[in-house]
Design an enzyme around this catalytic site. Structure first.
Site, PDB file in Angstrom:
ATOM      1  N   HIS A  24      46.209 -43.532 159.514  1.00 50.01           N
ATOM      2  CA  HIS A  24      45.214 -42.908 160.383  1.00 50.01           C
ATOM      3  C   HIS A  24      45.135 -41.404 160.123  1.00 50.01           C
ATOM      4  O   HIS A  24      44.053 -40.848 159.907  1.00 50.01           O
ATOM      5  CB  HIS A  24      45.590 -43.176 161.848  1.00 50.01           C
ATOM      6  CG  HIS A  24      44.739 -42.470 162.849  1.00 50.01           C
ATOM      7  ND1 HIS A  24      43.757 -43.109 163.578  1.00 50.01           N
ATOM      8  CD2 HIS A  24      44.724 -41.168 163.268  1.00 50.01           C
ATOM      9  CE1 HIS A  24      43.170 -42.240 164.382  1.00 50.01           C
ATOM     10  NE2 HIS A  24      43.735 -41.053 164.220  1.00 50.01           N
ATOM     11  N   GLU A  25      46.290 -40.745 160.148  1.00 52.06           N
ATOM     12  CA  GLU A  25      46.310 -39.295 159.966  1.00 52.06           C
ATOM     13  C   GLU A  25      45.915 -38.894 158.555  1.00 52.06           C
ATOM     14  O   GLU A  25      45.391 -37.801 158.335  1.00 52.06           O
ATOM     15  CB  GLU A  25      47.695 -38.737 160.298  1.00 52.06           C
ATOM     16  CG  GLU A  25      48.128 -38.960 161.743  1.00 52.06           C
ATOM     17  CD  GLU A  25      47.169 -38.352 162.756  1.00 52.06           C
ATOM     18  OE1 GLU A  25      46.442 -37.400 162.403  1.00 52.06           O
ATOM     19  OE2 GLU A  25      47.137 -38.839 163.903  1.00 52.06           O
ATOM     20  N   HIS A  28      42.236 -38.155 158.512  1.00 49.19           N
ATOM     21  CA  HIS A  28      41.931 -36.798 158.967  1.00 49.19           C
ATOM     22  C   HIS A  28      42.295 -35.771 157.887  1.00 49.19           C
ATOM     23  O   HIS A  28      41.522 -34.850 157.600  1.00 49.19           O
ATOM     24  CB  HIS A  28      42.724 -36.472 160.238  1.00 49.19           C
ATOM     25  CG  HIS A  28      42.290 -37.238 161.448  1.00 49.19           C
ATOM     26  ND1 HIS A  28      40.979 -37.317 161.861  1.00 49.19           N
ATOM     27  CD2 HIS A  28      43.008 -37.943 162.365  1.00 49.19           C
ATOM     28  CE1 HIS A  28      40.905 -38.034 162.973  1.00 49.19           C
ATOM     29  NE2 HIS A  28      42.117 -38.433 163.297  1.00 49.19           N
TER      30      HIS A  28
END
Length: 433
Positions: A24-25, A28
């Site tokens: 997920h990170e 980003h």
């Protein structure tokens, strides 16, 4: 052996959880760097740092508490009235305790003025914030497809499990024949348990849902082709009308609802069946729809969850479950009396479901979630576009920091809900069989 398998299941789930968070990170991080935003930190977990290494301008690390993760981007908010800039974590949990403007002011370096998050065009900011949840969606889709098409899932088949002795309306809620009940068409035709139905009225059949619908659409004479003991036999049946459970469109039943339809009189056996790509896509669509509906229904489940945690209420099978509860289920999965490959498939389904939940939850348009920052960027784009149309001065960046009081309230609600789920997971956990 049971204890070791439980521990192994928990460890496997935690590893899958950490990978999902890191994945997920990474969404980003990669998009932020692509758009030239400086990212000082990329961390998996919270609390004390267990390991970290700096590569270029970013510190990569693992922290002690595996309940989340974050990247730190500078200039998450526009300058305040005092002209200062601040850095901001994408993590909702850290966002609860960080000041919206001044907490990370010291991290700014000369030259960072052109590398701030808020200075990027709204569409770029939307991409950066959407990339994290989107990575979870990608992972969920890949795992679901791999399991459905590779391992298969337990589903109803065209093989006969039991044959009804007589015609009984399913709305009567009975299984015992009474005097005067006519023999079922399946019994009269000579259908037997373990027969595999391969054709109905001469048309090949491969799925239970298709066979079920063909039967329900038919009354009167019909031919049924079965495989029995390595041979193919064609049986003649005379289907009748009966009141049967309403079909949900996937071969299952709608509880409490009945329709009048053609009736043959047998129950299908279940088995692990590999799904085609089309079937897998359909099932994923159902899962996403179910996930959205569960998210909408979440507030209505809190009373029952409270009763299960602090009262004598039973824990419902579809009750909200946290990381601790999911890890516990992971331990139970490895103790199920099923083939090893199905244990692996079930664990993968659990991890995929977790990623799907992360995607849906983070898309809520509420700060401090990713969806809240996306909503802020979209609103800024609308304001600026409207200003151009009406030839008004550019209103400038939308100051998301002004919404931080609301974000603190939302974060507080999330924390209270998380603690409630944690207590329920400890004292009255969801169990699988």
């Amino acid at each position: 052996m049971t204890t070791w398998m439980t521990v192994l299941g928990i460890v496997v789930f935690v590893v899958g959880l950490l990978f999902s968070i890191a994945w997920h990170e990474l969404g980003h991080l990669s998009t932020a760097k692509m758009f030239g935003i400086r990212v000082p930190q990329y961390m998996v977990g919270f609390g004390p740092t267990l390991w970290s290494r700096r590569k270029g301008e970013t510190e990569y690390g693992i922290k002690a508490i595996p309940l989340g993760g974050y990247i730190r981007m500078i200039g998450m908010f526009p300058p305040g009235d005092d002209g200062k800039l601040s850095a901001r974590s994408t993590s909702p949990w850290r966002g609860m305790i960080e000041d919206a403007r001044s907490a990370a002011f010291e991290e700014l370096r000369p030259g960072d003025e052109k590398r701030l998050f808020y200075t990027r065009a709204p569409w770029k900011r939307v991409i950066v914030m959407f990339a994290g949840p989107f990575m979870n969606l990608i992972l969920a889709v890949v795992i679901f497809l791999s399991v459905l098409m590779g391992f298969g899932i337990n589903t109803q088949t065209t093989t006969v499990s039991t044959v009804s002795d007589c015609v009984i309306s399913q709305s009567e809620q009975r299984t015992t024949c009474r005097a005067g009940d006519p023999a079922s068409p399946a019994k009269a035709a000579g259908l037997r348990p373990r027969d595999r139905i391969v054709a109905f009225n001469g048309e090949p059949i491969g799925e239970w849902s298709v066979l079920q619908q063909r039967i329900r659409d038919t009354t009167g004479p019909a031919t049924i082709t079965v495989e029995r003991g390595g041979e193919r036999l064609t049986l003649a049946a005379d289907l009748v009308e009966n009141k049967v459970a309403k079909n949900d469109g996937r071969g299952g039943r709608v509880p409490g609802e009945y329709v009048t339809a053609g009736f043959l009189g047998f129950s299908p056996a279940t088995g692990v069946v590999q799904q085609s790509f089309g079937q897998s896509v359909d099932r994923m669509g159902d899962m996403i729809t179910s996930g959205v509906q569960s998210l909408i229904n979440l507030p209505s489940k809190i009373p029952a969850l409270w009763d299960a945690a602090f009262g004598d209420g039973e824990r419902e099978p579809d009750s909200p479950m946290g990381v601790v509860g999911a890890a516990r289920v992971g331990g139970e999965v490895f103790n199920l009396d099923i083939p090893p490959e199905q244990r692996v498939a079930t664990m993968l389904f659990l991890v995929a479901g977790f990623n799907l939940s992360l995607f849906l939850f983070n898309m809520l348009p509420l700060l401090p979630l990713d969806g809240g920052h996306i909503a802020g960027a979209l609103w800024e784009a609308v304001r600026r576009h409207a200003a151009r149309i009406f030839r008004r001065p550019d209103p400038g960046p939308f100051d998301v920091a002004k919404l931080m009081p609301v974000a603190y309230v939302v974060a507080g609600i999330f924390v209270c809900f998380t603690l409630l789920v944690l207590v329920a997971d400890l004292v009255n956990p969801v169990r699988i069989s």
